[in-house]
Structure formats: structure tokens, C-alpha cells
Design a protein around this motif. Structure first.
Motif, PDB file in Angstrom:
ATOM      1  N   MET A  33       0.845  -1.194   0.000  1.00  0.00           N
ATOM      2  CA  MET A  33       0.000   0.000   0.000  1.00  0.00           C
ATOM      3  C   MET A  33       0.883   1.248   0.000  1.00  0.00           C
ATOM      4  SD  MET A  33      -2.902   1.217   2.727  1.00  0.00           S
ATOM      5  CE  MET A  33      -3.888  -0.240   2.400  1.00  0.00           C
ATOM      6  N   LYS A  34       0.606   2.178  -0.925  1.00  0.00           N
ATOM      7  CA  LYS A  34       1.387   3.391  -0.999  1.00  0.00           C
ATOM      8  C   LYS A  34       0.865   4.421   0.002  1.00  0.00           C
ATOM      9  CE  LYS A  34       2.717   2.977  -5.862  1.00  0.00           C
ATOM     10  NZ  LYS A  34       2.684   3.635  -7.188  1.00  0.00           N
ATOM     11  N   SER A  35       1.776   5.193   0.550  1.00  0.00           N
ATOM     12  CA  SER A  35       1.388   6.273   1.467  1.00  0.00           C
ATOM     13  C   SER A  35       1.747   7.609   0.830  1.00  0.00           C
ATOM     14  CB  SER A  35       2.101   6.120   2.813  1.00  0.00           C
ATOM     15  OG  SER A  35       3.499   6.202   2.634  1.00  0.00           O
ATOM     16  N   SER A  36       1.074   8.655   1.272  1.00  0.00           N
ATOM     17  CA  SER A  36       1.348   9.988   0.740  1.00  0.00           C
ATOM     18  C   SER A  36       1.568  10.954   1.885  1.00  0.00           C
ATOM     19  CB  SER A  36       0.183  10.465  -0.136  1.00  0.00           C
ATOM     20  OG  SER A  36      -1.013  10.528   0.629  1.00  0.00           O
ATOM     21  N   GLN A  37       2.277  12.011   1.597  1.00  0.00           N
ATOM     22  CA  GLN A  37       2.531  13.032   2.607  1.00  0.00           C
ATOM     23  C   GLN A  37       2.740  14.374   1.929  1.00  0.00           C
ATOM     24  OE1 GLN A  37       6.123  12.055   4.697  1.00  0.00           O
ATOM     25  NE2 GLN A  37       7.382  11.980   2.867  1.00  0.00           N
ATOM     26  N   TYR A  38       2.631  15.431   2.701  1.00  0.00           N
ATOM     27  CA  TYR A  38       2.899  16.757   2.152  1.00  0.00           C
ATOM     28  C   TYR A  38       3.727  17.537   3.148  1.00  0.00           C
ATOM     29  CZ  TYR A  38      -0.760  18.538   5.263  1.00  0.00           C
ATOM     30  OH  TYR A  38      -1.495  18.874   6.361  1.00  0.00           O
ATOM     31  N   HIS A  39       4.408  18.542   2.628  1.00  0.00           N
ATOM     32  CA  HIS A  39       5.245  19.395   3.467  1.00  0.00           C
ATOM     33  C   HIS A  39       4.657  20.796   3.488  1.00  0.00           C
ATOM     34  CE1 HIS A  39       8.730  21.245   5.330  1.00  0.00           C
ATOM     35  NE2 HIS A  39       8.787  22.109   4.328  1.00  0.00           N
ATOM     36  N   TYR A  40       4.448  21.338   4.661  1.00  0.00           N
ATOM     37  CA  TYR A  40       3.893  22.679   4.799  1.00  0.00           C
ATOM     38  C   TYR A  40       4.996  23.652   5.168  1.00  0.00           C
ATOM     39  CZ  TYR A  40       1.400  26.614   6.880  1.00  0.00           C
ATOM     40  OH  TYR A  40       0.957  27.872   7.208  1.00  0.00           O
ATOM     41  N   ASP A  41       5.229  24.645   4.315  1.00  0.00           N
ATOM     42  CA  ASP A  41       6.268  25.646   4.531  1.00  0.00           C
ATOM     43  C   ASP A  41       5.682  26.805   5.332  1.00  0.00           C
ATOM     44  OD1 ASP A  41       8.344  27.395   4.492  1.00  0.00           O
ATOM     45  OD2 ASP A  41       8.435  27.640   2.308  1.00  0.00           O
ATOM     46  N   THR A  42       6.178  27.003   6.524  1.00  0.00           N
ATOM     47  CA  THR A  42       5.652  28.072   7.396  1.00  0.00           C
ATOM     48  C   THR A  42       6.417  29.376   7.249  1.00  0.00           C
ATOM     49  OG1 THR A  42       7.085  27.331   9.212  1.00  0.00           O
ATOM     50  CG2 THR A  42       4.863  26.403   9.096  1.00  0.00           C
ATOM     51  N   ASP A  43       7.385  29.415   6.352  1.00  0.00           N
ATOM     52  CA  ASP A  43       8.233  30.606   6.208  1.00  0.00           C
ATOM     53  C   ASP A  43       7.821  31.461   5.020  1.00  0.00           C
ATOM     54  OD1 ASP A  43       9.825  29.851   8.394  1.00  0.00           O
ATOM     55  OD2 ASP A  43      11.027  28.529   7.123  1.00  0.00           O
ATOM     56  N   LEU A  44       6.510  31.594   4.795  1.00  0.00           N
ATOM     57  CA  LEU A  44       6.020  32.380   3.671  1.00  0.00           C
ATOM     58  C   LEU A  44       5.969  33.862   4.026  1.00  0.00           C
ATOM     59  CD1 LEU A  44       3.095  30.070   2.527  1.00  0.00           C
ATOM     60  CD2 LEU A  44       5.332  30.316   1.453  1.00  0.00           C
ATOM     61  N   CYS A  45       6.170  34.698   2.992  1.00  0.00           N
ATOM     62  CA  CYS A  45       6.126  36.144   3.213  1.00  0.00           C
ATOM     63  C   CYS A  45       4.677  36.619   3.241  1.00  0.00           C
ATOM     64  CB  CYS A  45       6.889  36.870   2.105  1.00  0.00           C
ATOM     65  SG  CYS A  45       8.633  36.448   2.039  1.00  0.00           S
ATOM     66  N   HIS A  46       4.448  37.716   3.916  1.00  0.00           N
ATOM     67  CA  HIS A  46       3.094  38.243   4.068  1.00  0.00           C
ATOM     68  C   HIS A  46       2.544  38.775   2.751  1.00  0.00           C
ATOM     69  CE1 HIS A  46      -0.371  39.843   6.143  1.00  0.00           C
ATOM     70  NE2 HIS A  46      -0.152  41.035   5.613  1.00  0.00           N
ATOM     71  N   ASN A  47       3.423  39.105   1.799  1.00  0.00           N
ATOM     72  CA  ASN A  47       2.959  39.731   0.558  1.00  0.00           C
ATOM     73  C   ASN A  47       2.880  38.758  -0.614  1.00  0.00           C
ATOM     74  OD1 ASN A  47       5.646  39.298   0.173  1.00  0.00           O
ATOM     75  ND2 ASN A  47       6.133  41.359  -0.575  1.00  0.00           N
ATOM     76  N   GLN A  48       2.788  37.468  -0.345  1.00  0.00           N
ATOM     77  CA  GLN A  48       2.673  36.495  -1.422  1.00  0.00           C
ATOM     78  C   GLN A  48       1.517  35.535  -1.171  1.00  0.00           C
ATOM     79  OE1 GLN A  48       6.633  34.509  -0.239  1.00  0.00           O
ATOM     80  NE2 GLN A  48       5.516  32.826  -1.212  1.00  0.00           N
ATOM     81  N   LEU A  49       1.067  34.899  -2.250  1.00  0.00           N
ATOM     82  CA  LEU A  49      -0.015  33.928  -2.158  1.00  0.00           C
ATOM     83  C   LEU A  49       0.396  32.789  -1.241  1.00  0.00           C
ATOM     84  CD1 LEU A  49      -2.781  32.885  -3.209  1.00  0.00           C
ATOM     85  CD2 LEU A  49      -1.498  31.750  -5.049  1.00  0.00           C
ATOM     86  N   SER A  50      -0.452  32.490  -0.257  1.00  0.00           N
ATOM     87  CA  SER A  50      -0.098  31.453   0.710  1.00  0.00           C
ATOM     88  C   SER A  50      -1.342  30.697   1.168  1.00  0.00           C
ATOM     89  CB  SER A  50       0.616  32.059   1.922  1.00  0.00           C
ATOM     90  OG  SER A  50      -0.211  33.000   2.581  1.00  0.00           O
ATOM     91  N   ILE A  51      -1.118  29.462   1.607  1.00  0.00           N
ATOM     92  CA  ILE A  51      -2.185  28.610   2.105  1.00  0.00           C
ATOM     93  C   ILE A  51      -1.771  28.043   3.452  1.00  0.00           C
ATOM     94  CG2 ILE A  51      -3.548  26.523   1.704  1.00  0.00           C
ATOM     95  CD1 ILE A  51      -3.145  26.929  -1.264  1.00  0.00           C
ATOM     96  N   ALA A  52      -2.668  28.118   4.431  1.00  0.00           N
ATOM     97  CA  ALA A  52      -2.371  27.606   5.775  1.00  0.00           C
ATOM     98  C   ALA A  52      -3.471  26.647   6.229  1.00  0.00           C
ATOM     99  CB  ALA A  52      -2.248  28.761   6.772  1.00  0.00           C
ATOM    100  N   PRO A  53      -3.123  25.398   6.562  1.00  0.00           N
ATOM    101  CA  PRO A  53      -4.110  24.465   7.117  1.00  0.00           C
ATOM    102  C   PRO A  53      -4.364  24.793   8.581  1.00  0.00           C
ATOM    103  CG  PRO A  53      -1.971  23.412   7.007  1.00  0.00           C
ATOM    104  CD  PRO A  53      -1.797  24.767   6.385  1.00  0.00           C
ATOM    105  N   ILE A  54      -5.620  24.689   9.008  1.00  0.00           N
ATOM    106  CA  ILE A  54      -5.988  25.028  10.383  1.00  0.00           C
ATOM    107  C   ILE A  54      -6.876  23.928  10.952  1.00  0.00           C
ATOM    108  CG2 ILE A  54      -7.080  26.741  11.892  1.00  0.00           C
ATOM    109  CD1 ILE A  54      -6.648  28.797   9.685  1.00  0.00           C
ATOM    110  N   LEU A  55      -6.635  23.590  12.198  1.00  0.00           N
ATOM    111  CA  LEU A  55      -7.435  22.587  12.900  1.00  0.00           C
ATOM    112  C   LEU A  55      -7.964  23.196  14.189  1.00  0.00           C
ATOM    113  CD1 LEU A  55      -8.098  19.515  12.505  1.00  0.00           C
ATOM    114  CD2 LEU A  55      -6.290  19.053  14.162  1.00  0.00           C
ATOM    115  N   GLY A  56      -9.190  22.848  14.535  1.00  0.00           N
ATOM    116  CA  GLY A  56      -9.756  23.397  15.758  1.00  0.00           C
ATOM    117  C   GLY A  56     -10.620  22.406  16.497  1.00  0.00           C
ATOM    118  N   LEU A  57     -10.452  22.357  17.822  1.00  0.00           N
ATOM    119  CA  LEU A  57     -11.283  21.510  18.672  1.00  0.00           C
ATOM    120  C   LEU A  57     -11.431  22.187  20.025  1.00  0.00           C
ATOM    121  CD1 LEU A  57     -12.777  18.864  19.285  1.00  0.00           C
ATOM    122  CD2 LEU A  57     -10.595  17.884  20.008  1.00  0.00           C
ATOM    123  N   GLY A  58     -12.658  22.345  20.483  1.00  0.00           N
ATOM    124  CA  GLY A  58     -12.874  23.016  21.758  1.00  0.00           C
ATOM    125  C   GLY A  58     -13.197  24.488  21.561  1.00  0.00           C
TER     126      GLY A  58
END
Length: 230
Positions: free
Chosen positions: A1-26
Motif C-alpha cells: 500500500m502506498k502512502s502519501s505526505q505533504y510538506h507545509y512551509d511556514t516561512d512564507l512572506c506576508h505579501n505572497q499567495l499562501s495557504i495555511a491548514p488550520i485545525l480546531g477543537l474546543g
């Protein structure tokens, strides 16, 4: 079975297109804070999509605040017929079928309280209905710069009980402007703008069985519990 993963770069500049995943509980989680801050940060226009009009109190307060500052709020919400719990067959009607009517009562009361902003054009209410299809779009668009795509229903249950996730998109240079406008245009294709709360059915307009159930659950305040858990 193949597995997949992704890398999230947190060092993005404020003036460029960016995507941030968010999780919330509580209650006091990151996603709740992001929703609150996004709405409060609105400079010109906020667009909010939700299938069920059962907004948690803080969000109502935030919307009220930006309306008082003469900013525009557009809410796209599913018609009761577009609700999963809706049934038009009196023979299959169950107690759970009352949910779409409770959400519609919420919407009518909200519009009645904020009718002056609707008259001024600052508050735009659009009802989505397309035959018997259901409506499940949930998201926030702020000033054509911020987008929050989420499974959050913006209700009390999502605010305090459920595990929710979202993707926050920041587009300061309008790099995906065309795609965003196309998406919103497609969403609004099956909507109708409601300009007065009287256009929404009131309890006395509902089928007799629905009226009876609503009056009974209101007597014991069971409707409040339903709004918290659904």
C-alpha cells in the motif's frame, strides 16, 4: 500500500499567495480565533456561506459590529428545501424534519433585527435553492484577499464540540482573483436575494403539523437544545 505526505512551509512572506491548514477543537481553539479575527478585520466586504443559519453568538456580534461601521456583509444560506433534514412528504415527516424550519425562523428573526442594514444595502441575504439538491458550501471571503474554506457550519456545535478543519488562503496580489470570482459567481447562480424579512415564511405559514411541533418544543425550550447540538 502506498502512502502519501505533504510538506507545509511556514516561512512564507506576508505579501505572497499562501495557504495555511488550520485545525480546531474546543471552545478557544485556533480556528475559532481565525474566524473571529477574519470577520473583525473586514475593511470593505465580508461574504459568508453556510448551509444552516444557526450562527454562534460571537459571530453575530462580530457581524453586527462591522455592519455598524458601514461595511458590507453578504450571507449566502441554503433555503430550507436545500436542507438534508427537509421533507415535503407528510407521511415520512419525523421530529428531525423540524430542523430546517428552526433554521428558517433564525434567519427571519435575524433579518427582522437587521432590516435597516438590508434597506441600506449593507446587509445582503441570498437564499440558495436548486430543485431538490442540498447546499453544503461553507466558507468566508474577506475583501477579495482572504478566503477560508472549511467544513465549519459556524454554529454552536462547531464552535465548542466538533473537530473542525479549514484552509486559509491569503491572496494579497490578487493572483487567483479570476478563479475566486468565477467560484462565487457559480455559487450565486442558484440564489435569490431576499430584501425583506417578510419574504421569509413565518410560523403561521408552515404546515399544521410543523406549527404544532414548533409550539410544543418552544414551551419546553427544546428548540434551544436542538440549536446547540445540530
Amino acid at each position: 500500500m502506498k502512502s502519501s505526505q505533504y510538506h507545509y512551509d511556514t516561512d512564507l512572506c506576508h505579501n505572497q499567495l499562501s495557504i495555511a491548514p488550520i485545525l480546531g477543537l474546543g471552545k478557544n481553539n485556533l480556528l475559532n480565533r481565525v474566524i473571529h479575527n477574519l470577520v473583525c478585520a473586514t475593511k470593505y466586504k465580508l461574504i459568508l456561506c453556510t448551509p444552516y443559519f444557526n450562527l454562534f453568538p460571537l459571530l453575530i456580534k462580530d457581524i453586527s459590529k462591522i455592519l455598524s461601521l458601514h461595511k458590507t456583509v453578504e450571507i449566502i444560506v441554503g433555503d430550507k428545501i436545500a436542507n438534508d433534514f427537509y421533507t415535503s412528504n407528510k407521511h415520512t415527516f419525523k421530529i428531525i424534519s423540524i430542523i430546517p424550519y428552526l433554521y428558517e425562523i433564525n434567519l427571519r428573526n435575524f433579518m427582522k433585527n437587521y432590516q435597516n442594514y438590508i434597506d441600506d444595502g449593507n446587509l445582503i441575504i441570498k437564499l440558495w435553492k436548486n430543485k431538490n439538491n442540498s447546499f453544503h458550501i461553507k466558507g468566508i471571503w474577506v475583501d477579495e484577499i482572504w478566503m477560508l474554506l472549511t467544513g465549519n457550519n459556524f454554529n454552536a456545535r462547531a464552535w465548542a464540540l466538533d473537530l473542525e478543519n479549514a484552509i486559509l488562503i491569503h491572496d494579497p496580489k490578487q493572483e487567483i482573483y479570476i478563479q475566486r470570482k468565477k467560484e462565487l459567481s457559480y455559487i450565486c447562480k442558484h440564489t435569490k436575494r431576499i430584501k425583506n424579512f417578510r419574504e421569509i415564511e413565518k410560523i403561521s405559514d408552515y404546515p399544521a403539523k410543523v406549527q404544532r411541533i414548533i409550539r410544543n418544543i418552544k414551551v419546553i425550550h427544546f428548540d434551544r437544545l436542538i440549536k446547540k447540538i445540530l
